[in-house]
Scaffold this active site. Structure first.
Site, PDB file in Angstrom:
ATOM      1  N   GLN A 154       0.866  -1.179   0.000  1.00 24.87           N
ATOM      2  CA  GLN A 154       0.000   0.000   0.000  1.00 24.87           C
ATOM      3  C   GLN A 154       0.902   1.228   0.000  1.00 24.87           C
ATOM      4  O   GLN A 154       1.452   1.603   1.037  1.00 24.87           O
ATOM      5  CB  GLN A 154      -0.911  -0.020   1.217  1.00 24.87           C
ATOM      6  CG  GLN A 154      -1.697  -1.307   1.393  1.00 24.87           C
ATOM      7  CD  GLN A 154      -2.779  -1.481   0.352  1.00 24.87           C
ATOM      8  OE1 GLN A 154      -3.718  -0.673   0.258  1.00 24.87           O
ATOM      9  NE2 GLN A 154      -2.667  -2.526  -0.450  1.00 24.87           N
TER      10      GLN A 154
ATOM     11  N   ARG B   7      -4.630   4.335   4.058  1.00 21.06           N
ATOM     12  CA  ARG B   7      -4.070   4.970   2.874  1.00 21.06           C
ATOM     13  C   ARG B   7      -4.409   4.153   1.631  1.00 21.06           C
ATOM     14  O   ARG B   7      -4.746   2.964   1.706  1.00 21.06           O
ATOM     15  CB  ARG B   7      -2.561   5.129   3.016  1.00 21.06           C
ATOM     16  CG  ARG B   7      -1.739   3.864   3.054  1.00 21.06           C
ATOM     17  CD  ARG B   7      -0.259   4.254   2.909  1.00 21.06           C
ATOM     18  NE  ARG B   7       0.628   3.143   3.208  1.00 21.06           N
ATOM     19  CZ  ARG B   7       1.267   2.993   4.359  1.00 21.06           C
ATOM     20  NH1 ARG B   7       1.068   3.861   5.339  1.00 21.06           N
ATOM     21  NH2 ARG B   7       2.081   1.974   4.544  1.00 21.06           N
TER      22      ARG B   7
ATOM     23  N   ALA C  31     -11.816   2.346   4.373  1.00 18.93           N
ATOM     24  CA  ALA C  31     -10.760   1.523   3.796  1.00 18.93           C
ATOM     25  C   ALA C  31     -10.003   2.252   2.683  1.00 18.93           C
ATOM     26  O   ALA C  31     -10.340   3.373   2.294  1.00 18.93           O
ATOM     27  CB  ALA C  31     -11.351   0.219   3.275  1.00 18.93           C
ATOM     28  N   HIS C  32      -9.003   1.569   2.159  1.00 14.53           N
ATOM     29  CA  HIS C  32      -8.121   2.170   1.158  1.00 14.53           C
ATOM     30  C   HIS C  32      -8.882   2.576  -0.107  1.00 14.53           C
ATOM     31  O   HIS C  32      -9.841   1.946  -0.515  1.00 14.53           O
ATOM     32  CB  HIS C  32      -6.948   1.239   0.811  1.00 14.53           C
ATOM     33  CG  HIS C  32      -7.356  -0.110   0.279  1.00 14.53           C
ATOM     34  ND1 HIS C  32      -6.453  -1.113   0.062  1.00 14.53           N
ATOM     35  CD2 HIS C  32      -8.551  -0.627  -0.079  1.00 14.53           C
ATOM     36  CE1 HIS C  32      -7.070  -2.181  -0.419  1.00 14.53           C
ATOM     37  NE2 HIS C  32      -8.348  -1.891  -0.506  1.00 14.53           N
ATOM     38  N   ASN C  33      -8.425   3.680  -0.688  1.00 10.16           N
ATOM     39  CA  ASN C  33      -8.914   4.211  -1.968  1.00 10.16           C
ATOM     40  C   ASN C  33     -10.299   4.844  -1.905  1.00 10.16           C
ATOM     41  O   ASN C  33     -10.831   5.255  -2.940  1.00 10.16           O
ATOM     42  CB  ASN C  33      -8.931   3.130  -3.068  1.00 10.16           C
ATOM     43  CG  ASN C  33      -7.599   2.451  -3.248  1.00 10.16           C
ATOM     44  OD1 ASN C  33      -6.547   3.070  -3.104  1.00 10.16           O
ATOM     45  ND2 ASN C  33      -7.622   1.161  -3.549  1.00 10.16           N
TER      46      ASN C  33
END
Length: 341
Positions: A197, A217, A238-240
């Site tokens: 990540q 991230r 969560a990510h994105n």
């Protein structure tokens, strides 16, 4: 602190109906049984009778509240007026540390404005920029190459991982973690292999984030939180994910990876949104809604799986009748001579 109703009305630009010389020593909600020297608040006309039956000396009420003998202070916004009054009577200002505590560890390459407050055992990494009037409480950890704008407040033990970009007037409460690794894995040869990540988190101006919330991230690029959004305690983003402007995200909401929301989206407690879903502008997701597909703008959704509120209400109504329906079906089968096995 002793004041009069007239004094209190002056604090909130209110209109006194009744005795302005009534002594007020405290502010207390109706549920706490206010006494004759205390002022309360009536947030809805339905509770006026409760105020009149109470021992309270006065009440903050709406401009349209009817008069019937007790002292009142009429204001445009009773809730915000009462908050202001409670602060005057009961909330002592916290002693504010100014400067940099001697136990703080700041990398020599970091740029820190002169008028900041940096508490005990704070660590600030390489290449960071800490803007004017920022307040970093005890135990905060700011990773490498983070940027904080003006008037940022980080509560005790907040963690910002490397590369976080925080806008102006952002508040993040205790123990929240911003920019940790996203939960990304591929199954290869029977094993879960971590996908690195390498992105970061960007939080726009005027965002507030509650305690113990986590924002991961991005895998690449940035996870983004839009201007003016307010995020409660114990939220997982969560990510994105890409949150729009002025979202309201209530406690224990969980957003899976790459969720996109529009502006003014509201999510009540325990909402869960599956990965890659898009939630349109001004949509409202009711408590415990489970969202598995895109939601168009201006929708109200309930249930799991989430469906439009009107449809979900019909489903709930039908479910309540199931025992009666089942009984009727058994009776019909009995009359027809059909086995109920």
């Amino acid at each position: 602190m002793i004041s009069t109703v007239g004094d209190v009305a002056g604090w909130v630009q209110g209109e006194v109906v009744g005795d302005p010389s009534q002594i007020i020593r405290a502010a207390r909600p109706l549920s706490d049984s206010p006494q004759a020297d205390e002022i309360t608040v009536v947030l809805d006309d339905r509770f006026l009778s409760q105020f009149h039956a109470s021992r309270a000396g006065a009440a903050i009420v709406d401009m349209s509240a009817a008069v019937n003998g007790k002292t009142m202070v009429r204001v445009k916004d009773p809730l915000m007026a009462f908050v202001s009054i409670v602060k005057r009577f009961h909330v002592l200002p916290s002693p504010e540390f100014r400067g940099i505590h001697p136990t703080a560890i700041i990398h020599p390459s970091a740029t820190v404005a002169e008028d900041v407050s940096i508490g005990a055992y704070v660590t600030i990494g390489e290449g960071c920029v800490i803007g004017p009037r920022c307040r970093l409480n005890n135990g905060v950890m700011v990773g490498h190459h983070c940027s904080l704008g003006e008037d940022v407040q980080l509560g005790p033990n907040v963690v910002l991982y490397d590369g976080c970009v925080i806008g102006n007037r952002v508040t993040i409460l205790a123990n929240s973690v911003i920019g940790a690794d996203g939960f990304g894995y591929r199954t290869i040869a029977g094993k879960h292999v971590k996908i690195p990540q390498v992105g970061h988190v960007e939080i726009a101006d005027d965002v507030e984030i509650g305690a113990c919330t986590t924002i991961d991230r991005a895998t690449f690029g940035a996870t983004r939180i839009g201007t003016g959004s307010k995020i409660d305690n114990l939220v997982m983003i969560a990510h994105n994910c890409q949150l729009g402007r002025h979202n309201l995200i209530v406690g224990q909401v969980g957003l899976a990876g790459s969720v996109v929301t529009g502006d003014y989206v509201v999510m009540a407690g325990h909402v869960g949104v599956a990965d890659h879903c898009k939630i349109g502008d001004r949509s409202m997701l009711g408590a415990k809604a489970g969202v598995h597909k895109d939601v168009p703008p201006d929708q109200k959704m309930l249930g799991a799986p989430a469906t439009p509120a009107a449809e979900q209400m019909r489903i709930m109504s039908s479910l309540e009748k199931l025992p009666e329906i089942r009984k009727d079906i058994r009776e019909i089968k009995k009359q027809l001579g059909i086995s109920d096995s």
